[in-house]
Design a protein around this motif. Structure first.
Motif, PDB file in Angstrom:
ATOM      1  N   VAL A  26       0.750  -1.168  -0.172  1.00  0.00           N
ATOM      2  CA  VAL A  26      -0.043   0.136  -0.050  1.00  0.00           C
ATOM      3  C   VAL A  26       0.990   1.284   0.027  1.00  0.00           C
ATOM      4  O   VAL A  26       0.642   2.246  -0.673  1.00  0.00           O
ATOM      5  CB  VAL A  26      -0.739   0.008   1.332  1.00  0.00           C
ATOM      6  N   PHE A  29       1.899   1.891  -3.377  1.00  0.00           N
ATOM      7  CA  PHE A  29       0.747   2.482  -4.213  1.00  0.00           C
ATOM      8  C   PHE A  29       0.505   3.888  -4.054  1.00  0.00           C
ATOM      9  O   PHE A  29       0.294   4.666  -5.051  1.00  0.00           O
ATOM     10  CB  PHE A  29      -0.319   1.701  -4.186  1.00  0.00           C
ATOM     11  N   ARG A  56      -0.064   4.215 -11.983  1.00  0.00           N
ATOM     12  CA  ARG A  56      -1.069   2.867 -11.486  1.00  0.00           C
ATOM     13  C   ARG A  56      -2.376   3.802 -10.834  1.00  0.00           C
ATOM     14  O   ARG A  56      -3.530   3.473 -10.987  1.00  0.00           O
ATOM     15  CB  ARG A  56      -0.684   2.154 -10.216  1.00  0.00           C
ATOM     16  N   ARG A  57      -2.033   4.769  -9.919  1.00  0.00           N
ATOM     17  CA  ARG A  57      -3.354   5.338  -9.225  1.00  0.00           C
ATOM     18  C   ARG A  57      -3.808   5.984 -10.356  1.00  0.00           C
ATOM     19  O   ARG A  57      -5.300   6.048 -10.272  1.00  0.00           O
ATOM     20  CB  ARG A  57      -2.577   6.505  -8.423  1.00  0.00           C
ATOM     21  N   HIS A  60      -6.090   3.313 -11.849  1.00  0.00           N
ATOM     22  CA  HIS A  60      -7.115   3.016 -10.821  1.00  0.00           C
ATOM     23  C   HIS A  60      -8.045   3.834 -10.572  1.00  0.00           C
ATOM     24  O   HIS A  60      -9.494   3.597 -10.536  1.00  0.00           O
ATOM     25  CB  HIS A  60      -6.121   2.920  -9.362  1.00  0.00           C
ATOM     26  N   PRO A 289      -7.095  -0.414  -1.599  1.00  0.00           N
ATOM     27  CA  PRO A 289      -6.114  -1.090  -1.418  1.00  0.00           C
ATOM     28  C   PRO A 289      -5.795  -1.546  -0.082  1.00  0.00           C
ATOM     29  O   PRO A 289      -5.219  -2.556   0.221  1.00  0.00           O
ATOM     30  CB  PRO A 289      -5.088   0.155  -1.573  1.00  0.00           C
ATOM     31  N   GLN A 501      -8.845  -3.577  -9.937  1.00  0.00           N
ATOM     32  CA  GLN A 501      -8.227  -2.359  -9.304  1.00  0.00           C
ATOM     33  C   GLN A 501      -7.309  -2.987  -8.338  1.00  0.00           C
ATOM     34  O   GLN A 501      -6.382  -2.102  -7.995  1.00  0.00           O
ATOM     35  CB  GLN A 501      -9.526  -1.846  -8.589  1.00  0.00           C
ATOM     36  N   SER A 505      -3.385  -1.710  -7.515  1.00  0.00           N
ATOM     37  CA  SER A 505      -2.877  -0.849  -6.465  1.00  0.00           C
ATOM     38  C   SER A 505      -1.886  -2.021  -5.564  1.00  0.00           C
ATOM     39  O   SER A 505      -1.211  -1.470  -4.518  1.00  0.00           O
ATOM     40  CB  SER A 505      -4.268  -0.702  -5.520  1.00  0.00           C
ATOM     41  N   ARG A 506      -2.180  -3.363  -5.580  1.00  0.00           N
ATOM     42  CA  ARG A 506      -1.470  -4.260  -4.607  1.00  0.00           C
ATOM     43  C   ARG A 506      -0.490  -5.240  -5.441  1.00  0.00           C
ATOM     44  O   ARG A 506       0.281  -5.684  -4.857  1.00  0.00           O
ATOM     45  CB  ARG A 506      -2.411  -5.085  -3.890  1.00  0.00           C
TER      46      ARG A 506
END
Length: 513
Positions: A26, A29, A56-57, A60, A289, A501, A505-506
C-alpha cells in the motif's frame, strides 16, 4: 486520495511505542501521495517509484470513475457512451492508460486475465454506431498481444477455480494456460477472429496450452461464434492433437484416496462449515487498497500488541526475537469470518542458533501465552552481512519461511513495539526493488509478482472471500460452460472489477533500476 488521518489509535501508539502499520504494498501504491515512512524514504521518494505509482493511481482512478458511472457490471461501455452515462473522452483516457500500462512491462500483461469484458472495445464492426476510435484500436492490439503472451503462462487450473491444491502424495494439480479460456469473450469483442484461433491451434503442440484453447473454442462454437464450416476443420485438428485428452477439468475423486491426512480432513470439514458463519467485518470494499484500516487491525490484534511488548521487556526474549510480528491472511484482507484463524510470523535475530529455538519458543509461550491465538506461528530467521539483514536458510521441517515468502512483507501488516522492525523492512525491500537493470521480466521479480497476484487476487478472494459479502452478477452458464470452469467467480463481472483495481494497487513491485 488523502490517506493520512491521525486516529485515536495513533495517538495511543505515540505514547506506548506500540504501532500497527499498513502493508508495504500500500505504501508503494500511495508513494508521492502521502508522507513516506522515514526509514523507507529513500525508496518511497525514488523518482522511478513515484512515476510508476502515479501511473497506477491514474488508471485505478479511471477504472473507479467508470465503474461508478456504470453501476451495472454487464453494461457495455460503448452502450453507456451512447446513453450518455459516461463520456467518450473518459473512455479514451481509460483505453490509452490501459494500453500504456499493458505495453510498459511484460508482467503488466497479467491484468488482461481480470479486466471486465464489458470494458473492452467492440472491434467487430457489427454496430454502425460503435466506430472504434484510435484509442480503442490501440487497446485492442495491446490486449491481443498480451493475450498471446499469456497463452504461454502455465499455472495450476485450481488457482482460478477453488484453489484446492492437493497435498503431497495425492497427485499433481492440472496445469493450463488460463488465457485459453478467454476465447469466447474476446472473439465476441472482435479482438481475435476465427482465423487467429485456427492458426494458433494448428501451430501449438503443448497440451497445457492447446487444451484450454480447445475448451474455449468449444464454448465459442456452441455460442454461435464459430461457423460450422470452420468448426469442422478446427475440431478435427483438436481431436487429432488431443487424442488422449478429455476436455474439461481433471477431477480428483477424494473417495479413492487412502492416505488423506487428518489435517486435510479437518480442513475440508472447516471449509464446509465456514459458509454458515457471518463475516467478521461489515461494509468491506474489496477494491480499496487497504480494506481493513490499521486502527481496526490494532483492535483485532490487541493480543499481539501485548505479546510484542512482553518480548520487548523480557531480557532474554528481547535478545533473541524482534518485538515485531508480521500479520497476514483473511483478517488483513477483509474476508475473515468471526472464527477465522489469526496468521502471523515472528523474527529471530541474527546470531540465534537453531539449538536455542526450543528454549526460546518455550519461554515465549510462558511469557506471552496469548501468542497461542496464532494458529500456525511462522518463523523468519535473520542473518546480517555487509549489505544488511538477510534471510537465513534453516531446516525445512521447521515452521520457517524466508526468501520465497517475501510477498508477505508487501501484503502483511506489522505489529511492533518500538522500531526494530524497520531495518528488516528496509534491508529486505532493497534487495527486490533494485533487481538487475534493463530486464523487466527478471525471473525473481516475475516470481514475486506471481505470488503477490495469487495472494491478493486468488487465495482466497476469488475462491471464497469475494462471494462472502457480494451477490453474484454472473449470467447463466453457456453451453459446455464446465469446460472453462464457469462455476468459478473468475467469470463474475463484479469480481473482475474488484480484481482489476487490486491488481493495480497491490500486485506491485517497483522497478527502481
Amino acid at each position: 486520495m488523502d490517506e493520512r488521518v491521525i486516529t485515536t489509535q495513533e495517538a495511543v501508539e505515540a505514547t506506548t511505542h506500540s504501532r500497527t502499520t499498513s502493508p508495504l504494498g500500500v505504501e508503494f501504491f500511495l508513494a508521492g501521495n502521502k508522507q513516506p515512512s522515514s526509514h523507507l524514504a529513500d525508496i518511497l521518494t525514488d523518482p522511478k517509484l513515484l512515476e510508476q505509482a502515479a501511473q497506477r493511481r491514474k488508471l485505478h482512478d479511471l477504472l473507479k470513475q467508470v465503474f461508478s458511472e456504470i453501476p451495472d457490471p454487464h453494461k457495455d461501455i460503448a452502450q453507456a457512451v451512447i446513453e450518455g452515462v459516461t463520456e467518450i473522452s473518459t473512455v479514451e483516457k481509460l483505453y490509452d492508460s490501459l494500453s500504456d500500462f499493458i505495453e510498459q512491462d511484460p508482467n503488466n500483461t497479467r491484468l488482461i486475465l481480470y479486466l471486465p469484458f464489458a470494458l473492452l472495445p467492440d472491434m467487430t464492426g457489427k454496430d454502425s454506431t460503435n466506430i472504434p476510435t484510435l484509442s480503442a484500436r490501440r487497446l485492442a492490439g495491446a490486449y491481443r498481444d498480451a493475450w498471446i503472451r499469456q497463452l504461454h503462462t502455465i499455472e495450476p487450473r485450481a488457482n482460478f477455480t477453488n484453489g484446492d491444491i492437493f497435498e503431497p502424495g495425492l497427485g499433481e494439480p492440472e496445469r493450463i494456460a488460463k488465457a485459453g479460456h478467454l476465447v469466447p469473450e474476446i472473439i465476441t469483442r472482435g479482438i481475435i477472429n476465427t482465423r487467429d484461433l485456427s492458426l494458433l491451434i494448428s501451430n501449438i503442440e503443448d497440451p497445457e496450452i492447446l487444451k484450454p484453447l480447445a475448451e474455449g473454442a468449444t464454448v465459442a462454437y456452441h455460442a454461435g461464434l464459430i461457423p460450422d464450416s470452420e468448426w469442422e476443420s478446427l475440431s478435427a485438428t483438436i481431436d487429432t492433437k488431443l487424442k488422449f485428452v478429455t476436455l474439461g477439468p481433471d477431477m480428483h475423486d477424494e473417495s479413492q484416496f487412502t492416505h488423506v491426512s487428518e489435517a486435510r480432513k479437518i480442513w475440508l470439514a472447516n471449509v464446509a462449515k465456514e459458509a454458515q458463519i457471518p463475516p467478521l467485518y461489515d461494509s468491506i470494499d474489496f477494491s480499496d487498497p487497504l480494506p481493513v484500516k490499521p486502527e481496526t487491525l490494532a483492535k483485532d490484534f490487541a493480543f499481539a500488541h501485548d505479546a510484542m511488548k512482553k518480548i520487548h521487556d523480557d531480557p532474554i526474549l528481547s535478545q533473541a526475537l524482534y518485538p515485531s510480528m508480521l500479520v497476514f491472511g483473511s483478517r488483513i484482507k477483509g474476508y475473515a469470518r468471526v472464527n477465522s484463524d489469526y496468521d502471523g510470523a515472528i523474527f529471530f535475530k541474527p546470531g540465534v542458533t537453531i539449538e536455542d529455538r526450543e528454549a526460546i519458543l518455550t519461554r515465549l509461550y510462558e511469557i506471552a501465552p496469548e501468542i497461542k491465538k496464532i494458529a500456525q506461528l511462522l518463523e523468519y530467521w535473520m542473518q546480517e552481512d555487509e549489505e544488511g539483514l538477510r534471510f537465513k536458510e534453516i531446516p525445512n521441517n521447521l515452521k520457517s519461511v524466508g526468501a520465497k515468502q517475501v510477498y508477505l512483507f508487501l501484503n502483511g501488516a506489522w505489529i511492533s513495539h518500538g522500531n526494530e522492525h524497520t531495518q528488516i523492512q528496509r534491508d529486505t525491500l532493497n534487495q527486490y526493488v533494485h533487481l538487475p537493470q534493463g530486464d523487466n521480466n527478471n525471473p525473481v521479480r516475475k516470481a514475486l509478482l506471481t505470488r503477490l497476484e495469487q495472494d491478493i487476487l486468488q487465495y482466497r478472494l476469488l475462491h471464497s472471500g469475494y462471494r462472502k459479502v457480494n451477490p453474484s452478477h454472473k449470467k447463466s452458464a453457456p453451453t459446455n460452460g464446465h469446460l472453462i470452469d464457469w462455476n468459478s467467480d473468475f467469470w463474475d463481472p463484479g469480481y473482475r472489477r474488484v480484481a482489476s483495481q487490486l491488481f493495480l494497487s497491490r500486485v506491485f513491485l517497483p522497478q527502481l533500476d
